[in-house]
Design a protein around this motif. Structure first.
Motif: not given
Ligand SMILES: *Cc1c(COP(=O)(O)O)cnc(C)c1O
Length: 225
Positions: A199-221
């Motif tokens: 949640s806190s850093d997936y936008l940064i991860a996109l810049e480093y060629d992430a193919t999968i991001v794992r997001v919990g809090t920003s979706i479900f609270g």
């Protein structure tokens, strides 16, 4: 609200990126709400929680269960494989050769190949799980000896910090190493996923060629532990 959260996140992601909705500690209703909004990949980190959710869905919504792809993202003990491996499309959090050996043996007895990511230790915290670079290299040189493992790539967690430079350094390290391994082992055709970013850093991860991001809090609270 889950629907709005999901849509807001999806707007920021390139279409080919895989978003795993991390539903650990959240009830089935939350998963169903995300499913209704179109989400199909879900991440769980506790073996019994995963198997209980699968059993409950099998009872109440078998047609939905069929369409869900589960990713296991937590620490896995070898005596808990039966709660995870029958259901998980991808085990993202393989962090020891002991576990890898056990998964391979399980796959052999079940007659199926198990998709895994190797978890690489990049964070500053000693407490975080994962392999060192040279351990990953050693495993991939012996990849052929794991008859029932599909090596699908790397997973990593950045240091828990507000210091963006530190997070970037962690992501750069795993991303560079991932690129190096792909070059070195072109015969590992399924080795193409880089799972970084929460949640806190997936936008940064996109810049480093992430193919999968794992997001919990920003979706479900926030999770209620
Ligand atoms: C819980 C968890 C996540 C999701 O974390 P959020 O901060 O809630 O997005 C991602 N990856 C792993 C390995 C986790 O355990």
């Amino acid at each position: 609200m889950i629907k709005d959260n999901l849509n807001n996140i999806l707007e920021t992601l390139p279409p080919e990126l895989k978003l795993v909705a991390v539903s650990k500690f959240h009830p089935l209703e939350a998963i169903l709400e995300a499913y209704d909004a179109g989400q199909r990949l879900f991440g769980e980190s506790r073996p019994q929680e995963l198997s209980k959710k699968v059993a409950a869905l099998q009872e109440s919504h078998p047609e939905i269960l069929e369409n869900i792809e589960w990713h296991f993202i937590g620490h896995l003990q070898t005596n808990k494989l039966k709660f995870v491996l029958p259901y998980a499309h991808l085990v993202q959090s393989v962090d020891s050769t002991h576990l890898l050996d056990a998964i391979n043996a399980w796959g052999k007895s079940a007659g199926k190949k198990i998709n895994v990511l190797l978890e690489m230790h990049v964070a500053a915290e000693e407490s975080k799980q994962g392999f060192a670079e040279e351990e990953i290299l050693d495993i991939l040189f012996r990849a052929g000896s794991y008859s029932h493992i599909n090596f699908c790539g790397l997973m990593g967690m950045a240091t828990f910090t507000d210091d963006e430079e530190c997070i970037r350094a962690d992501f750069a390290r795993i991303s560079d190493y991932f690129a190096y391994l792909k070059d070195l082992f072109p015969e590992l055709e399924s080795f193409k996923e880089l799972s970084i970013g929460m949640s806190s850093d997936y936008l940064i991860a996109l810049e480093y060629d992430a193919t999968i991001v794992r997001v919990g809090t920003s979706i479900f609270g926030e999770r209620q532990y």
